[in-house]
Design a protein around this motif. Structure first.
Motif: not given
Length: 445
Positions: A197-200, A210-214
């Protein structure tokens, strides 16, 4: 603990590396198919996949995945005062050390008009993972967040598993640690799916979240988390694929046996696969430490786990010919944590090349670094300290090289560049220089 007697042997570096105790590494290949499927599923189904995994792995029927900021502040207010004091002390010391690690830019003029700059810049957004399970790791929140903030990272997101015991929220001590550090974006996601989830990136339209990509992901975890890091390396930067914890102790006649024994036991209580290694050139020291371990270990709360770790192939006593040989053995072992219990301990520590962190003297035990010293406890394991370092401020930074040449400075290199371009059969590299020279003299490009 088994004894490995290296006395009277003239071992090469490779032989010494093979002779020291070592954990049997878990095969990440065994988990690869499972983790790859999870990553692809999160990419395809987003929050639906995350909720499904929360039910399967965490036994949580999840609604909102992102943790409300109010829940983070509630956790801070309800935090045990003693725990809060401990966390605040650790944060202050870690901030001081992390700030000192921030590198300065370098600038050099290699020739008149030829300027080069090595400019450090922070990663824009990082994702930090803190595992759940039976243990609670607020210290890992501190160790990951503080250096990221010291680096100047603009945006920090923390993922940690939901807990059925706390109504689907992460453990309140984890939330409180995040709150004390000013981290207000926390998602209740565990395991490999959190890293996916964090990567994409993930969007949850039902709640407007929204969890923006890191750009970089750090933090400890199990074999599935380590495998996810390996599979996501082409997408984001990651820290080390951390293994089980380990400690080595170099000791001589000045060592307090009870101190050394307590420290070996303290790491063994982490995991049955944890490594505890004593290195000494004095057999009587080994005997005294072994007697102290035999007396203390059975009384420990996690006695069975400790016994398994201390008797495993990853632990043992290494007997050497001399203090010099002990230092060589320690370098070959390349411990995550290395303690020095010798006369002139600081001088011995200065001679060690390979270790994640070195704890000097009788009053610097490894648990000091685990919690409150100000150093970072995210360190290389499995002998990787021969080439890797612990998490620090520069883990969240990258260097950009900036080049500026004047017309005259470029012209001075024209012949060299054209010659090298022809040697590599890339003639238009040379043209990119000669066209400028021609323009400078009024000729045609």
């Amino acid at each position: 603990m088994r004894v490995i007697d290296l006395r009277g042997q003239d071992l090469s570096w490779a032989q010494l590396r093979a002779a020291v105790p070592r954990q049997t590494p878990q095969s990440l290949n065994q988990a690869e198919a499972t983790v790859r499927a999870i990553i692809e599923d999160v990419q395809a189904r987003g929050p639906a996949a995350l909720r499904e995994y929360a039910g399967r792995f965490d036994r949580v029927e999840q609604d909102r995945i992102k943790v409300d900021a109010a829940a983070i502040q509630d956790a801070v207010h309800q935090l045990d005062p003693a725990v809060r004091h401990g966390l605040e002390s650790a944060i202050a010391r870690c901030r001081a050390f992390a700030a000192a690690q921030r590198p300065a830019d370098a600038e050099v003029e290699v020739a008149p008009g030829a300027k080069l700059v090595h400019r450090w810049t922070p990663v824009a957004r990082v994702g930090l993972y803190v595992p759940g399970g039976l243990a609670v790791y607020p210290s890992s929140v501190v160790m990951n967040v503080v250096p990221a903030q010291a680096a100047g990272v603009d945006s920090v997101v923390l993922c940690t598993p939901p807990q059925a015991e706390f109504g689907g929220l992460p453990h309140p001590t984890i939330l409180a640690a995040a709150g004390l550090l000013g981290v207000d974006e926390v998602w209740a996601i565990g395991g490999a799916q959190a890293l996916a989830a964090m990567a994409h990136g993930v969007s949850d339209p039902d709640h407007g979240d929204t969890l923006e990509a890191v750009q970089t992901i750090t933090g400890p975890g199990n074999i599935f988390v380590a495998t996810a890091k390996r599979l996501l390396r082409s997408v984001v930067g990651v820290d080390a694929e951390a293994g089980t914890t380990e400690i080595a102790v170099i000791a001589d006649h000045t060592a307090q046996a009870d101190y050394v024994a307590a420290d070996l036991i303290s790491q063994a209580e982490h995991d049955p696969d944890a490594g505890s290694v004593l290195i000494t050139h004095q057999p009587d020291v080994a005997d005294r430490v072994a007697a102290a371990v035999a007396r203390m270990a059975p009384q420990a709360r996690h006695a069975e786990r400790i016994k398994t770790a201390l008797e495993g192939p990853q632990s043992g006593v290494i007997l050497t010919e001399s203090l010099d040989a002990s230092i060589q053995a320690a370098d070959a072992y390349a411990a995550e944590h290395l303690e020095i219990h010798t006369d002139n301990a600081w001088e011995v520590a200065a001679r060690v090349r390979n270790a994640g962190a070195i704890f000097v003297g009788p009053y610097s035990p490894v648990p000091l670094g685990d919690y409150a010293a100000g150093s970072n406890h995210v360190l290389p394991t499995g002998g990787s300290a021969v080439h890797a370092q612990g998490l620090c401020t520069t883990s969240f930074m990258k260097a950009v090289q900036v080049i500026e040449y004047t017309q005259e400075a470029l012209g001075a290199l024209q012949t060299d560049i054209v010659a090298l371009a022809e040697a590599e059969n890339l003639p238009n590299h040379g043209v990119a220089v000669t066209v400028r020279a021609a323009a400078a003299t009024g000729g045609e490009g």
